[in-house]
Design a protein around this motif. Structure first.
Motif, mmCIF file in Angstrom:
data_model
loop_
_atom_site.group_PDB
_atom_site.id
_atom_site.type_symbol
_atom_site.label_atom_id
_atom_site.label_comp_id
_atom_site.label_asym_id
_atom_site.label_seq_id
_atom_site.Cartn_x
_atom_site.Cartn_y
_atom_site.Cartn_z
ATOM 1 N N MET A 1 0.844 -1.168 0.000
ATOM 2 C CA MET A 1 0.000 0.000 0.000
ATOM 3 C C MET A 1 0.896 1.241 0.000
ATOM 4 O O MET A 1 1.910 1.288 0.680
ATOM 5 C CB MET A 1 -0.911 -0.026 1.227
ATOM 6 N N SER A 2 0.487 2.251 -0.723
ATOM 7 C CA SER A 2 1.286 3.471 -0.815
ATOM 8 C C SER A 2 1.198 4.271 0.486
ATOM 9 O O SER A 2 0.220 4.158 1.241
ATOM 10 C CB SER A 2 0.785 4.331 -1.974
ATOM 11 N N PRO A 3 2.196 5.110 0.747
ATOM 12 C CA PRO A 3 2.141 5.958 1.934
ATOM 13 C C PRO A 3 0.898 6.864 1.947
ATOM 14 O O PRO A 3 0.332 7.119 3.009
ATOM 15 C CB PRO A 3 3.429 6.780 1.858
ATOM 16 N N ALA A 4 0.466 7.331 0.787
ATOM 17 C CA ALA A 4 -0.725 8.186 0.721
ATOM 18 C C ALA A 4 -1.964 7.432 1.199
ATOM 19 O O ALA A 4 -2.773 7.962 1.966
ATOM 20 C CB ALA A 4 -0.934 8.705 -0.697
ATOM 21 N N ARG A 5 -2.112 6.186 0.749
ATOM 22 C CA ARG A 5 -3.264 5.385 1.198
ATOM 23 C C ARG A 5 -3.146 5.034 2.670
ATOM 24 O O ARG A 5 -4.130 5.034 3.395
ATOM 25 C CB ARG A 5 -3.393 4.119 0.349
ATOM 26 N N GLN A 6 -1.932 4.744 3.114
ATOM 27 C CA GLN A 6 -1.729 4.450 4.533
ATOM 28 C C GLN A 6 -2.110 5.637 5.407
ATOM 29 O O GLN A 6 -2.567 5.465 6.533
ATOM 30 C CB GLN A 6 -0.271 4.039 4.798
ATOM 31 N N ALA A 7 -1.910 6.844 4.886
ATOM 32 C CA ALA A 7 -2.248 8.059 5.630
ATOM 33 C C ALA A 7 -3.738 8.400 5.533
ATOM 34 O O ALA A 7 -4.170 9.426 6.042
ATOM 35 C CB ALA A 7 -1.407 9.227 5.127
ATOM 36 N N GLY A 8 -4.505 7.543 4.860
ATOM 37 C CA GLY A 8 -5.948 7.757 4.761
ATOM 38 C C GLY A 8 -6.401 8.561 3.561
ATOM 39 O O GLY A 8 -7.579 8.890 3.443
ATOM 40 N N HIS A 9 -5.497 8.891 2.659
ATOM 41 C CA HIS A 9 -5.857 9.639 1.456
ATOM 42 C C HIS A 9 -6.454 8.693 0.414
ATOM 43 O O HIS A 9 -6.141 7.511 0.379
ATOM 44 C CB HIS A 9 -4.649 10.354 0.867
ATOM 45 N N ALA A 10 -7.302 9.247 -0.439
ATOM 46 C CA ALA A 10 -7.923 8.452 -1.508
ATOM 47 C C ALA A 10 -7.965 9.277 -2.782
ATOM 48 O O ALA A 10 -7.962 10.508 -2.741
ATOM 49 C CB ALA A 10 -9.337 8.032 -1.104
ATOM 50 N N ALA A 11 -8.027 8.581 -3.906
ATOM 51 C CA ALA A 11 -8.153 9.259 -5.197
ATOM 52 C C ALA A 11 -9.529 9.888 -5.311
ATOM 53 O O ALA A 11 -10.506 9.403 -4.737
ATOM 54 C CB ALA A 11 -7.943 8.257 -6.331
ATOM 55 N N ARG A 12 -9.585 10.983 -6.066
ATOM 56 C CA ARG A 12 -10.885 11.603 -6.353
ATOM 57 C C ARG A 12 -11.648 10.702 -7.313
ATOM 58 O O ARG A 12 -11.050 10.008 -8.125
ATOM 59 C CB ARG A 12 -10.686 12.959 -7.002
ATOM 60 N N PRO A 13 -12.977 10.712 -7.261
ATOM 61 C CA PRO A 13 -13.751 9.917 -8.229
ATOM 62 C C PRO A 13 -13.456 10.391 -9.646
ATOM 63 O O PRO A 13 -13.223 11.584 -9.872
ATOM 64 C CB PRO A 13 -15.208 10.210 -7.855
ATOM 65 N N PRO A 14 -13.427 9.474 -10.613
ATOM 66 C CA PRO A 14 -13.136 9.869 -11.993
ATOM 67 C C PRO A 14 -14.201 10.819 -12.538
ATOM 68 O O PRO A 14 -15.375 10.717 -12.197
ATOM 69 C CB PRO A 14 -13.129 8.546 -12.762
ATOM 70 N N ASP A 15 -13.759 11.730 -13.407
ATOM 71 C CA ASP A 15 -14.690 12.653 -14.059
ATOM 72 C C ASP A 15 -14.822 12.319 -15.543
ATOM 73 O O ASP A 15 -14.985 13.190 -16.383
ATOM 74 C CB ASP A 15 -14.249 14.106 -13.856
ATOM 75 N N PHE A 16 -14.732 11.038 -15.855
ATOM 76 C CA PHE A 16 -14.806 10.562 -17.237
ATOM 77 C C PHE A 16 -15.510 9.212 -17.245
ATOM 78 O O PHE A 16 -15.618 8.544 -16.224
ATOM 79 C CB PHE A 16 -13.400 10.431 -17.838
ATOM 80 N N SER A 17 -15.957 8.815 -18.431
ATOM 81 C CA SER A 17 -16.651 7.528 -18.574
ATOM 82 C C SER A 17 -15.647 6.402 -18.826
ATOM 83 O O SER A 17 -14.488 6.662 -19.185
ATOM 84 C CB SER A 17 -17.629 7.591 -19.749
ATOM 85 N N ALA A 18 -16.101 5.174 -18.667
ATOM 86 C CA ALA A 18 -15.256 4.018 -18.972
ATOM 87 C C ALA A 18 -14.854 4.040 -20.440
ATOM 88 O O ALA A 18 -13.714 3.690 -20.788
ATOM 89 C CB ALA A 18 -15.989 2.715 -18.630
ATOM 90 N N HIS A 19 -15.763 4.474 -21.316
ATOM 91 C CA HIS A 19 -15.458 4.568 -22.747
ATOM 92 C C HIS A 19 -14.329 5.582 -22.986
ATOM 93 O O HIS A 19 -13.405 5.322 -23.764
ATOM 94 C CB HIS A 19 -16.705 4.957 -23.534
ATOM 95 N N GLU A 20 -14.409 6.743 -22.338
ATOM 96 C CA GLU A 20 -13.359 7.754 -22.488
ATOM 97 C C GLU A 20 -12.014 7.234 -21.972
ATOM 98 O O GLU A 20 -10.967 7.491 -22.573
ATOM 99 C CB GLU A 20 -13.736 9.036 -21.750
ATOM 100 N N PHE A 21 -12.057 6.507 -20.864
ATOM 101 C CA PHE A 21 -10.827 5.954 -20.301
ATOM 102 C C PHE A 21 -10.193 4.969 -21.276
ATOM 103 O O PHE A 21 -8.995 5.030 -21.563
ATOM 104 C CB PHE A 21 -11.123 5.296 -18.953
#
Length: 173
Positions: A1-21
């Motif tokens: 696990m990354s230090p950011a996740r260990q510190a309780g941080h999380a990624a923002r929800p995506p602002d794009f569709s699965a098709h765009e990704f």
């Protein structure tokens, strides 16, 4: 696990569709591989994958990934060895066959048996015979890290490329 996740941080929800990704990912040109193995009962296993990359020179490590729902997942999760065959420009038909469902992928396919038992496809630009060193579950895929026991390449071979949902055999280099 990354230090950011260990510190309780999380990624923002995506602002794009699965098709765009998927379309954005398609802008990254990749080589094309067929990952092969031999099941304990002797059956040949193989699938097309373009999620291949080098990891380390010492020790020699490579990685590739496979979707959880893949029919061959149980074998690759439990198998000890596999081979990664980097396809040459003239092997598009093989890439398509090993990506298809409901066909005999191995009918008429020329190969030799590698030192670990995995099939090495004739005409491949390169091959990597790997020990199944480690696995990481991330999202809807498993990342396999292979420790390379043997490798070969065909000097001067031109690779088969995949970009934007299409194969390319001619390269304007």
């Amino acid at each position: 696990m990354s230090p950011a996740r260990q510190a309780g941080h999380a990624a923002r929800p995506p602002d794009f569709s699965a098709h765009e990704f998927r379309a954005s990912l398609g802008m990254f040109a990749t080589g094309v591989t067929i990952v092969t193995a031999r099941a304990p009962d002797g059956a040949l296993i193989g699938l097309t994958a373009n999620s291949f990359n080098s990891v380390s020179l010492a020790p020699p490590l490579v990685l590739w990934s496979l979707a959880h729902h893949a029919g061959s997942m149980a074998f690759f999760r439990n198998g000890s060895h596999y081979a990664i065959n980097v396809l040459a420009a003239d092997q598009q038909a093989l890439a398509e066959r090993f990506a298809a469902r409901g066909v005999d992928r191995w009918a008429g396919v020329a190969f030799t048996e590698g030192g670990n038992g995995a099939p090495l496809l004739d005409g491949a630009a390169a091959s990597f015979e790997c020990f199944n060193r480690s696995q990481y579950t991330e999202g809807d895929h498993v990342i396999f890290v292979g420790e390379v026991e043997r490798c070969t390449h065909r000097p001067g071979a031109s690779p088969l490329l995949f970009h934007g949902g299409r194969f390319y055999a001619e390269h304007p280099l």
